[in-house]
Design a protein around this motif. Structure first.
Motif, PDB file in Angstrom:
ATOM      1  N   ALA A 272     -69.670 105.667 -13.404  1.00 59.31           N
ATOM      2  CA  ALA A 272     -70.499 104.797 -14.241  1.00 59.31           C
ATOM      3  C   ALA A 272     -71.378 103.901 -13.378  1.00 59.31           C
ATOM      4  CB  ALA A 272     -69.622 103.965 -15.168  1.00 59.31           C
ATOM      5  N   MET A 273     -70.819 103.377 -12.280  1.00 58.51           N
ATOM      6  CA  MET A 273     -71.605 102.533 -11.378  1.00 58.51           C
ATOM      7  C   MET A 273     -72.744 103.332 -10.732  1.00 58.51           C
ATOM      8  SD  MET A 273     -70.678  99.399 -11.464  1.00 58.51           S
ATOM      9  CE  MET A 273     -71.358  98.723  -9.966  1.00 58.51           C
ATOM     10  N   ASN A 274     -72.456 104.568 -10.349  1.00 57.62           N
ATOM     11  CA  ASN A 274     -73.513 105.410  -9.780  1.00 57.62           C
ATOM     12  C   ASN A 274     -74.618 105.653 -10.798  1.00 57.62           C
ATOM     13  OD1 ASN A 274     -72.404 105.631  -7.250  1.00 57.62           O
ATOM     14  ND2 ASN A 274     -71.371 107.570  -7.664  1.00 57.62           N
ATOM     15  N   ASP A 275     -74.259 105.932 -12.037  1.00 53.44           N
ATOM     16  CA  ASP A 275     -75.261 106.137 -13.085  1.00 53.44           C
ATOM     17  C   ASP A 275     -76.057 104.859 -13.334  1.00 53.44           C
ATOM     18  OD1 ASP A 275     -74.342 108.712 -13.310  1.00 53.44           O
ATOM     19  OD2 ASP A 275     -73.425 108.451 -15.292  1.00 53.44           O
ATOM     20  N   LEU A 276     -75.361 103.729 -13.378  1.00 50.97           N
ATOM     21  CA  LEU A 276     -76.029 102.450 -13.597  1.00 50.97           C
ATOM     22  C   LEU A 276     -77.004 102.161 -12.456  1.00 50.97           C
ATOM     23  CD1 LEU A 276     -76.220  99.851 -15.322  1.00 50.97           C
ATOM     24  CD2 LEU A 276     -74.454  98.887 -13.828  1.00 50.97           C
ATOM     25  N   ARG A 277     -76.589 102.394 -11.238  1.00 48.29           N
ATOM     26  CA  ARG A 277     -77.426 102.177 -10.068  1.00 48.29           C
ATOM     27  C   ARG A 277     -78.679 103.057 -10.134  1.00 48.29           C
ATOM     28  NH1 ARG A 277     -76.535 104.929  -5.180  1.00 48.29           N
ATOM     29  NH2 ARG A 277     -77.711 104.037  -3.493  1.00 48.29           N
ATOM     30  N   ARG A 278     -78.491 104.325 -10.482  1.00 49.63           N
ATOM     31  CA  ARG A 278     -79.609 105.257 -10.576  1.00 49.63           C
ATOM     32  C   ARG A 278     -80.613 104.786 -11.637  1.00 49.63           C
ATOM     33  NH1 ARG A 278     -80.184 108.742 -14.180  1.00 49.63           N
ATOM     34  NH2 ARG A 278     -77.994 108.932 -14.722  1.00 49.63           N
ATOM     35  N   ILE A 279     -80.113 104.403 -12.799  1.00 47.96           N
ATOM     36  CA  ILE A 279     -80.980 103.945 -13.890  1.00 47.96           C
ATOM     37  C   ILE A 279     -81.685 102.643 -13.508  1.00 47.96           C
ATOM     38  CG2 ILE A 279     -81.025 103.104 -16.267  1.00 47.96           C
ATOM     39  CD1 ILE A 279     -78.629 105.045 -16.791  1.00 47.96           C
ATOM     40  N   PHE A 280     -80.938 101.728 -12.876  1.00 44.36           N
ATOM     41  CA  PHE A 280     -81.514 100.452 -12.448  1.00 44.36           C
ATOM     42  C   PHE A 280     -82.708 100.688 -11.522  1.00 44.36           C
ATOM     43  CE2 PHE A 280     -81.891  96.980  -9.415  1.00 44.36           C
ATOM     44  CZ  PHE A 280     -81.968  95.875 -10.248  1.00 44.36           C
ATOM     45  N   PHE A 281     -82.512 101.567 -10.539  1.00 46.48           N
ATOM     46  CA  PHE A 281     -83.598 101.821  -9.590  1.00 46.48           C
ATOM     47  C   PHE A 281     -84.757 102.572 -10.241  1.00 46.48           C
ATOM     48  CE2 PHE A 281     -80.330 100.854  -6.342  1.00 46.48           C
ATOM     49  CZ  PHE A 281     -81.013  99.819  -5.732  1.00 46.48           C
ATOM     50  N   GLN A 282     -84.469 103.431 -11.214  1.00 46.00           N
ATOM     51  CA  GLN A 282     -85.558 104.088 -11.940  1.00 46.00           C
ATOM     52  C   GLN A 282     -86.388 103.052 -12.681  1.00 46.00           C
ATOM     53  OE1 GLN A 282     -83.568 106.883 -14.493  1.00 46.00           O
ATOM     54  NE2 GLN A 282     -83.644 108.530 -12.989  1.00 46.00           N
ATOM     55  N   LEU A 283     -85.727 102.112 -13.322  1.00 44.80           N
ATOM     56  CA  LEU A 283     -86.436 101.066 -14.066  1.00 44.80           C
ATOM     57  C   LEU A 283     -87.232 100.141 -13.148  1.00 44.80           C
ATOM     58  CD1 LEU A 283     -83.689 100.099 -16.679  1.00 44.80           C
ATOM     59  CD2 LEU A 283     -85.827 101.317 -17.131  1.00 44.80           C
ATOM     60  N   SER A 284     -86.685  99.876 -11.986  1.00 43.01           N
ATOM     61  CA  SER A 284     -87.352  98.944 -11.064  1.00 43.01           C
ATOM     62  C   SER A 284     -88.452  99.632 -10.259  1.00 43.01           C
ATOM     63  CB  SER A 284     -86.331  98.309 -10.118  1.00 43.01           C
ATOM     64  OG  SER A 284     -85.839  99.265  -9.205  1.00 43.01           O
ATOM     65  N   GLY A 285     -88.492 100.968 -10.328  1.00 41.01           N
ATOM     66  CA  GLY A 285     -89.504 101.693  -9.586  1.00 41.01           C
ATOM     67  C   GLY A 285     -89.150 101.899  -8.129  1.00 41.01           C
ATOM     68  N   GLU A 286     -87.945 101.508  -7.735  1.00 41.18           N
ATOM     69  CA  GLU A 286     -87.487 101.696  -6.363  1.00 41.18           C
ATOM     70  C   GLU A 286     -86.709 102.984  -6.266  1.00 41.18           C
ATOM     71  OE1 GLU A 286     -85.469  98.321  -4.651  1.00 41.18           O
ATOM     72  OE2 GLU A 286     -86.500  96.982  -6.035  1.00 41.18           O
ATOM     73  N   LYS A 287     -86.529 103.451  -5.063  1.00 41.55           N
ATOM     74  CA  LYS A 287     -85.732 104.646  -4.838  1.00 41.55           C
ATOM     75  C   LYS A 287     -84.341 104.205  -4.398  1.00 41.55           C
ATOM     76  CE  LYS A 287     -85.621 109.013  -2.380  1.00 41.55           C
ATOM     77  NZ  LYS A 287     -84.963 109.724  -3.415  1.00 41.55           N
ATOM     78  N   ALA A 288     -83.339 104.747  -5.063  1.00 44.08           N
ATOM     79  CA  ALA A 288     -81.960 104.436  -4.705  1.00 44.08           C
ATOM     80  C   ALA A 288     -81.617 105.109  -3.388  1.00 44.08           C
ATOM     81  CB  ALA A 288     -81.010 104.922  -5.796  1.00 44.08           C
ATOM     82  N   ASN A 289     -80.873 104.403  -2.563  1.00 39.31           N
ATOM     83  CA  ASN A 289     -80.390 104.986  -1.290  1.00 39.31           C
ATOM     84  C   ASN A 289     -79.070 105.673  -1.568  1.00 39.31           C
ATOM     85  OD1 ASN A 289     -82.521 103.889   0.109  1.00 39.31           O
ATOM     86  ND2 ASN A 289     -81.440 101.989   0.512  1.00 39.31           N
TER      87      ASN A 289
END
Length: 186
Positions: A168-185
């Motif tokens: 769930a944290m990985n999914d949340l992180r991915r969605i957060f970065f998609q919304l912010s326009g940043e690329k998740a590491n």
């Protein structure tokens, strides 16, 4: 003399001293309210569901055994109230609202703006998660339930809860970065 524990209070409620429910309400209503606001995004419905949880505590007080944690029993009732509410209002659109904050310190204006933007993005990302993942993260991160209490609540092992939280944290992180326009590491 120290104040009675939640279990002691609920034991008294179960045994007929229903006035003790007021202390439990005082201790836990805000936590439940924030749980529901984060799940539903609806303050009015959240208030109604909190009231329903305490009504059910009174109605089902005889089911409280006192051999586990009070919070686990309370969140079991809360999950059922949410499921019942969701079934009743399935097609009603939710408007996200901010949970009630217990206390905040005043950072500098720029910092405060950035924190607010990050909080809003996080809430948007959380809202996009499937209900099961959203609820799990709310219980662990916002409601401060321990893994063993969540495992008991969900009827699974602690290890299974840890895996679900990680995913769930990985999914949340991915969605957060998609919304912010940043690329998740990754």
């Amino acid at each position: 003399m120290s104040s009675p524990t939640d279990i002691e209070l609920m034991d008294q409620v179960r045994d007929g001293d229903t006035r003790q429910l007021a202390q439990l309400f005082t201790r836990h209503h805000l936590k439940l309210f924030n749980y529901y606001v984060r799940l539903t995004g609806d303050r009015h419905a959240s208030e109604d569901m909190v009231q329903e949880v305490f009504f059910r505590m009174l109605k089902y007080r005889h089911t409280f055994r006192g051999d586990g944690e009070f919070l686990t029993w309370m969140y079991h009732l809360a999950r059922n109230v949410h499921l019942d509410h969701h079934k009743k209002w399935r097609n009603r659109p939710a408007v996200a609202e901010d949970p009630v904050e217990q206390s905040t310190e005043e950072p500098h204006a720029q910092e405060q703006l950035e924190q607010k933007q990050d909080r809003e993005l996080l809430e948007q990302a959380l809202a996009r998660l499937p209900t099961e993942k959203k609820e799990l993260l709310i219980l662990i991160r916002y409601q401060d339930l321990r893994y063993d209490a969540i495992a008991e609540l969900l009827g699974c092992s602690v290890e299974a809860v840890k895996v679900r939280v990680h995913r769930a944290m990985n999914d949340l992180r991915r969605i957060f970065f998609q919304l912010s326009g940043e690329k998740a590491n990754d």
